[in-house]
Design a protein around this motif. Structure first.
Motif, short mmCIF file in Angstrom:
data_model
loop_
_atom_site.label_atom_id
_atom_site.label_comp_id
_atom_site.label_asym_id
_atom_site.label_seq_id
_atom_site.Cartn_x
_atom_site.Cartn_y
_atom_site.Cartn_z
N TYR A 57 0.83 -1.20 0.00
CA TYR A 57 0.00 0.00 0.00
C TYR A 57 0.87 1.26 0.00
O TYR A 57 0.51 2.27 -0.60
CB TYR A 57 -0.91 -0.02 1.23
CG TYR A 57 -1.85 1.16 1.34
CD1 TYR A 57 -3.12 1.11 0.77
CD2 TYR A 57 -1.47 2.32 2.00
CE1 TYR A 57 -3.98 2.19 0.87
CE2 TYR A 57 -2.33 3.40 2.11
CZ TYR A 57 -3.59 3.34 1.53
OH TYR A 57 -4.44 4.41 1.62
N GLN A 58 2.01 1.20 0.68
CA GLN A 58 2.84 2.38 0.89
C GLN A 58 3.90 2.57 -0.21
O GLN A 58 4.65 3.54 -0.16
CB GLN A 58 3.57 2.27 2.24
CG GLN A 58 2.74 1.77 3.39
CD GLN A 58 1.77 2.80 3.94
OE1 GLN A 58 1.79 3.95 3.52
NE2 GLN A 58 0.92 2.40 4.86
N LEU A 59 4.00 1.68 -1.17
CA LEU A 59 5.09 1.73 -2.15
C LEU A 59 5.02 3.01 -2.99
O LEU A 59 4.02 3.27 -3.66
CB LEU A 59 5.01 0.50 -3.07
CG LEU A 59 6.27 0.08 -3.80
CD1 LEU A 59 7.40 -0.23 -2.83
CD2 LEU A 59 5.99 -1.14 -4.67
N PRO A 60 6.09 3.83 -2.99
CA PRO A 60 6.04 5.16 -3.64
C PRO A 60 6.41 5.12 -5.12
O PRO A 60 7.29 5.84 -5.57
CB PRO A 60 7.06 5.95 -2.83
CG PRO A 60 8.11 4.94 -2.47
CD PRO A 60 7.36 3.65 -2.24
N ARG A 61 5.74 4.30 -5.88
CA ARG A 61 6.08 4.19 -7.30
C ARG A 61 5.88 5.51 -8.05
O ARG A 61 6.76 5.92 -8.82
CB ARG A 61 5.26 3.08 -7.94
CG ARG A 61 5.73 1.67 -7.59
CD ARG A 61 4.71 0.64 -7.97
NE ARG A 61 5.22 -0.72 -7.90
CZ ARG A 61 4.44 -1.80 -7.89
NH1 ARG A 61 3.12 -1.67 -7.92
NH2 ARG A 61 4.98 -3.02 -7.84
N PRO A 62 4.74 6.20 -7.89
CA PRO A 62 4.58 7.46 -8.63
C PRO A 62 5.62 8.50 -8.24
O PRO A 62 6.18 9.18 -9.11
CB PRO A 62 3.16 7.91 -8.25
CG PRO A 62 2.47 6.68 -7.77
CD PRO A 62 3.53 5.85 -7.13
N GLU A 63 5.88 8.63 -6.95
CA GLU A 63 6.85 9.63 -6.48
C GLU A 63 8.25 9.31 -6.99
O GLU A 63 9.01 10.19 -7.40
CB GLU A 63 6.85 9.68 -4.95
CG GLU A 63 5.59 10.27 -4.34
CD GLU A 63 4.44 9.29 -4.25
OE1 GLU A 63 3.36 9.69 -3.77
OE2 GLU A 63 4.60 8.13 -4.67
N ALA A 64 8.61 8.00 -6.99
CA ALA A 64 9.95 7.61 -7.45
C ALA A 64 10.13 7.91 -8.92
O ALA A 64 11.18 8.43 -9.35
CB ALA A 64 10.18 6.13 -7.16
N ALA A 65 9.13 7.59 -9.73
CA ALA A 65 9.24 7.85 -11.17
C ALA A 65 9.43 9.34 -11.45
O ALA A 65 10.30 9.73 -12.23
CB ALA A 65 8.01 7.32 -11.89
#
Length: 533
Positions: free
Chosen positions: A380-388
């Protein structure tokens, strides 16, 4: 039932299926902070960047669906979840159509309610992949088969059966167990064997093969890469734990629906009395040659035989498409035993369907609220959008004269750069000159800026200094990172890597932990800003 009533019933069932799609989409948008943990949906998106007749793992149908969907809908988690449940909704309509063609007229609501409680159509359907893409295809293949074989419909249905069967194979080769089951069922009766003296089955076969020829030619040109992926799932001996789990998984996946069927179709005053007997009755065939029995049981049995042969290592998610005909089979058997009780179960089925959807609509946000406050290292917490976005921003600041054109690294996770960042980034498995990447080569990669993305895991550092960045990139001890560093070193690449360590942002993520990614940088000797190389 009059024609007017039939049309009204069909409209109400269609609206109910639409409500199912919208409610379950809402529930997972509100409950999930990210796409699936394994990255299957990011993988689909990466494959969908170009039209192709194959991939290095599965046939291409799921990629075609995703490409067509995002040609219309905006790229994002919400629209992707909607696609996943549209996929399941089309499967529900296929199950309803199957109920109709086998003679269960007037019991559509009963079939729909029961089908809507199966885990493959509900919780498991939220992840669109090579297993769940079969949810709409197998029911409609079977509808076409009943029309052609049982109803002796015309050539139009024969062509439809050939096309639908080919599309199901192009979704996943596992469809072979369904097609083999349908074929064996035709041999089980003298009438079925006589059918092969007509031209209909040969027309079906001709259309089926013609639709698969481009895929087979692609496989030949790429050294049968998808078939080799299937062969990699072979094992030297039977893995009994996986065997037993797969054997039980269809029953566990469909246990809520099975209970619902036995509770709904019951004599007056006996809803709980005799429940076990009615649950057993759900599986009682009308005869050894019962076509529905073959559809319900044979794909499961054939898969178990393959598992015993060690040709493949069984996994439970293969059971996801197996139960599409269970609701039809159960309702048919119960209606034959309790002909007066079955029509009376329609109204309670409608109410139960609505109550369950209302509960789902409420439980989705509640589960999301619980996940948000649990914190820690959940998907749930995985920051995929922020990392990209952060990595793209770093690239633009660090290498303004060299646009980032392609991303390799850890396949499937590297798809986040295109999905959440720049959808035109070409995404490939591993390194651009690897064997797997040749399934869909990117010829201009050597003249373009690129990167190899490697997840670095949950981190205690909310931000990275320049020194921290280089330390992380140089010491990350994963297969992805080691391969990336060796590959770049062999090509004389010494550009500093990019890295981020950040939490998921926004009001829905008050307790998110930081997660780190490293993008190992490839710079061309003579930068070429033109897209496509």
């Amino acid at each position: 039932m009059t024609t007017t009533n039939q049309r009204a019933s069909a409209r109400s069932l269609l609206l109910a299926a639409l409500a199912f799609v919208l409610v379950w989409t809402w529930a997972h948008i509100s409950a999930d902070g990210s796409l699936d943990a394994y990255g299957d949906m990011l993988e689909n998106f990466a494959w969908a960047q170009q039209w192709t007749w194959g991939t290095h793992k599965h046939p291409p149908f799921v990629a075609w669906v995703v490409r067509l969907w995002f040609a219309v809908w905006p790229v994002g988690d919400a629209s992707y979840k909607l696609l996943a449940y549209v996929n399941a909704g089309v499967g529900l309509l296929g199950t309803l159509a199957l109920a109709r063609v086998v003679g269960l007229r007037g019991l559509g609501w009963l079939v729909l309610a029961i089908a809507s409680w199966g885990l493959p159509n509900t919780t498991l359907a939220s992840k669109l992949n090579a297993d769940t893409i079969l949810l709409p295809l197998w029911p409609w293949v079977t509808v076409a088969w009943v029309q052609v074989f049982e109803k002796r419909a015309g050539r139009g249905w024969a062509v439809a059966l050939g096309v639908l069967s080919a599309l199901a194979v192009l979704a996943k080769y596992y469809t072979g167990v369904l097609l083999l089951s349908l074929f064996l069922s035709t041999l089980a009766s003298r009438e079925g064997r006589r059918w092969y003296r007509t031209g209909t089955p040969w027309l079906v076969l001709l259309v089926f093969v013609a639709c698969l020829v481009p895929h087979l030619r692609w496989e030949m040109a790429h050294q049968w890469v998808s078939f080799r992926y299937v062969q990699q799932h072979g094992v030297p001996e039977v893995v009994w734990g996986d065997f037993w789990r797969f054997m039980l998984s269809p029953w566990l996946y469909w246990l809520p629906a099975w209970l619902g069927a036995a509770l709904l179709v019951s004599p007056p005053g006996e809803r709980w009395h005799g429940l076990g007997r009615r649950m057993l009755l759900c599986w009682r065939p009308t005869s050894p040659g019962d076509p529905l029995l073959w559809i319900v049981m044979m794909p499961w049995l054939i898969t178990l035989v393959f598992g015993l042969s060690t040709f493949v290592k069984l996994t439970i998610h293969w059971a996801i498409p197996l139960g599409f005909a269970y609701p039809v089979y159960w309702v048919r058997n119960l209606a034959q035993r309790y002909p007066d009780a079955a029509p009376l179960a329609v109204a309670p089925a409608r109410r139960a369907f609505a109550i369950v959807l209302a509960l789902v609509a409420l439980l989705g946000p509640a589960y999301g609220w619980w996940e948000a406050r649990s914190g820690g290292d959940s998907i749930y917490q995985l920051p995929r959008p922020e990392a990209a976005q952060a990595l793209l921003h770093q690239w633009q600041e660090r290498y303004p004269g060299t646009p980032l054109r392609w991303v390799g690294g850890q396949w499937q996770e590297n798809g986040l750069m295109a999905f959440y960042g720049d959808r035109h980034l070409f995404t490939l498995p591993g390194t651009p000159d690897s064997e797997l990447a040749q399934a869909y080569p990117h010829p201009g990669w050597a003249r373009q800026g690129g990167g190899l993305l490697c997840p670095a895991g949950w981190s205690a550092m909310p931000s990275l200094t320049a020194e921290d960045l280089q330390t992380l990139a140089g010491t990350l001890d994963t297969e992805c990172a080691r391969t990336a560093r060796q590959w770049l070193l062999a090509r004389g690449q010494t550009a500093p890597s990019l890295a981020v360590s950040l939490p998921r942002l926004g009001w829905r993520f008050p307790a998110a932990a930081p997660y780190a990614y490293v993008l190992y940088v490839y710079l061309p000797a003579a930068p070429d800003a033109a897209p496509g190389g």
